[in-house]
Enzyme design. Structure first.
Site, PDB file in Angstrom:
ATOM      1  N   PRO A   2      -6.558   3.028   0.812  1.00 32.36           N
ATOM      2  CA  PRO A   2      -6.148   2.458  -0.469  1.00 32.36           C
ATOM      3  C   PRO A   2      -4.650   2.493  -0.678  1.00 32.36           C
ATOM      4  O   PRO A   2      -4.032   3.546  -0.605  1.00 32.36           O
ATOM      5  CB  PRO A   2      -6.873   3.326  -1.498  1.00 32.36           C
ATOM      6  CG  PRO A   2      -7.329   4.530  -0.781  1.00 32.36           C
ATOM      7  CD  PRO A   2      -7.323   4.259   0.670  1.00 32.36           C
ATOM      8  N   GLU A   3      -4.056   1.349  -0.863  1.00 27.35           N
ATOM      9  CA  GLU A   3      -2.668   1.255  -1.288  1.00 27.35           C
ATOM     10  C   GLU A   3      -2.680   0.623  -2.673  1.00 27.35           C
ATOM     11  O   GLU A   3      -3.714   0.575  -3.329  1.00 27.35           O
ATOM     12  CB  GLU A   3      -1.843   0.459  -0.265  1.00 27.35           C
ATOM     13  CG  GLU A   3      -1.718   1.226   1.059  1.00 27.35           C
ATOM     14  CD  GLU A   3      -0.741   0.619   2.041  1.00 27.35           C
ATOM     15  OE1 GLU A   3       0.262   0.044   1.604  1.00 27.35           O
ATOM     16  OE2 GLU A   3      -0.982   0.724   3.246  1.00 27.35           O
TER      17      GLU A   3
END
Length: 303
Positions: A2-3
């Site tokens: 997850p960014e």
DNA sequence: AGATGTTCCTGGATGC
DNA sequence: TGCATCCAGGAACATC
């Protein structure tokens, strides 16, 4: 992994599923999930019980849910802060469903509806309860909008925030003596950019990862920013990136962005601009992907 | 003080 | 087949 876009997808899911609901109790199944909360798991759970979850907010890869005492009129002064790390998920679902293998924290609500679960295989992610304090990186917003969690006051605004100041970012780059990729990954300069989107932004800007920041022109810095905004916006439009089953949004649906990446993970595959095979370098104990033609290595490189 | 290196973690992929 | 090793990476922390 997850960014920023993936975290924003999660934030939107939580906005729909948890806003306005009152936590009944929380169960910490693995102490490492709340390791940054000094008062410990029992106190963490106690701080959540009986409190109303307001609309979630985000800066970079951090997500927080302001907590209000039931029936209170004043602005919330505390929040539930989350970082998903490498493999963290926030899942909403039927309370009676089977427990995930890597379930770390479970929060149930007074309405008996969908519960909220923090699931994290690699346990790089964490949750904590913290104070909300005035924002030093962003500009004051509407009531209560200018507050950020105290543990992340050092985290810069992200490029999708209105508060992000491109000129201040350029100035900070010029003062640094390091490579542009290292600077992009430094959350105190710009937040929300991880290894994947750093490579994508640099590919779009036509800059090598070892380019010294002190030699960047204003136009080059603007291209990097624009590249980051474009690629993260595109990822957001399709619901986040997913390379494996570790990232899912709040309802367990995967994103579909990986097919759109131009650099990351494309070793030996042709550059979509010029056809030159993409190369992979090891840098900061991570992979960096770049096009040898579009992103020539600077004569004087910085790492 | 600023720049750079180390560390935490799990499990799928890879090698012999 | 089985066991060992590698690899992924955010960001606090340690060190130079």
């Amino acid at each position: 992994m997850p960014e920023l876009p993936e975290v924003e997808v999660v934030r939107r899911g939580l906005e729909r599923w948890t806003s306005g609901r009152t936590a009944a109790s929380a169960e910490v199944l693995h102490p490492r999930a709340v390791r940054r909360y000094a008062a410990g798991p029992a106190d963490f759970a106690g701080r959540l019980a009986g409190r109303v979850m307001l609309a979630p907010r985000r800066r970079g890869k951090y997500l927080w849910i302001p907590l209000q005492d039931a029936g209170a009129a004043q602005e919330p002064s505390e929040a539930l802060l989350a970082h998903l790390g490498m493999s963290g998920q926030l899942l909403v679902g039927e309370p009676g469903r089977e427990r995930e293998k890597h379930l770390r924290v479970r929060i149930v609500f007074t309405d008996g509806g969908h519960d909220l679960r923090f699931v994290d295989q690699r346990t790089f992610g964490h949750l904590m309860v913290c104070e909300l304090v005035p924002d030093t990186f962003g500009v004051p917003g509407p009531a209560g909008q200018g507050l950020v969690p105290e543990p992340i006051v050092h985290i810069a605004a992200d490029p999708l925030e209105e508060a992000f100041d491109p000129e201040a970012f350029f100035g900070a780059l010029r003062r640094r003596k390091t490579g542009i990729k290292r600077a992009l990954l430094d959350q105190s300069l710009i937040s929300g950019v991880g290894n994947i989107y750093a490579d994508e932004a640099l590919w779009r800007a036509g800059l090598h990862w070892a380019r010294p920041t002190e030699t960047l022109t204003r136009a080059e810095a603007a291209r990097v920013l624009e590249g980051a905004r474009e690629v993260m916006g595109a990822a957001l439009d399709v619901g986040g990136t997913s390379f494996d089953s570790l990232y899912v949004n709040v309802n367990g649906e995967s994103g579909y962005f990986e097919r759109s990446l131009d650099a990351y993970g494309r070793r030996d595959e042709p550059c979509r601009r010029c056809g030159t095979p993409i190369r992979r370098d090891v840098f900061m104990n991570r992979s960096s992907y770049s096009c040898p033609t579009c992103q020539p290595r600077p004569r004087r490189a910085r790492y």
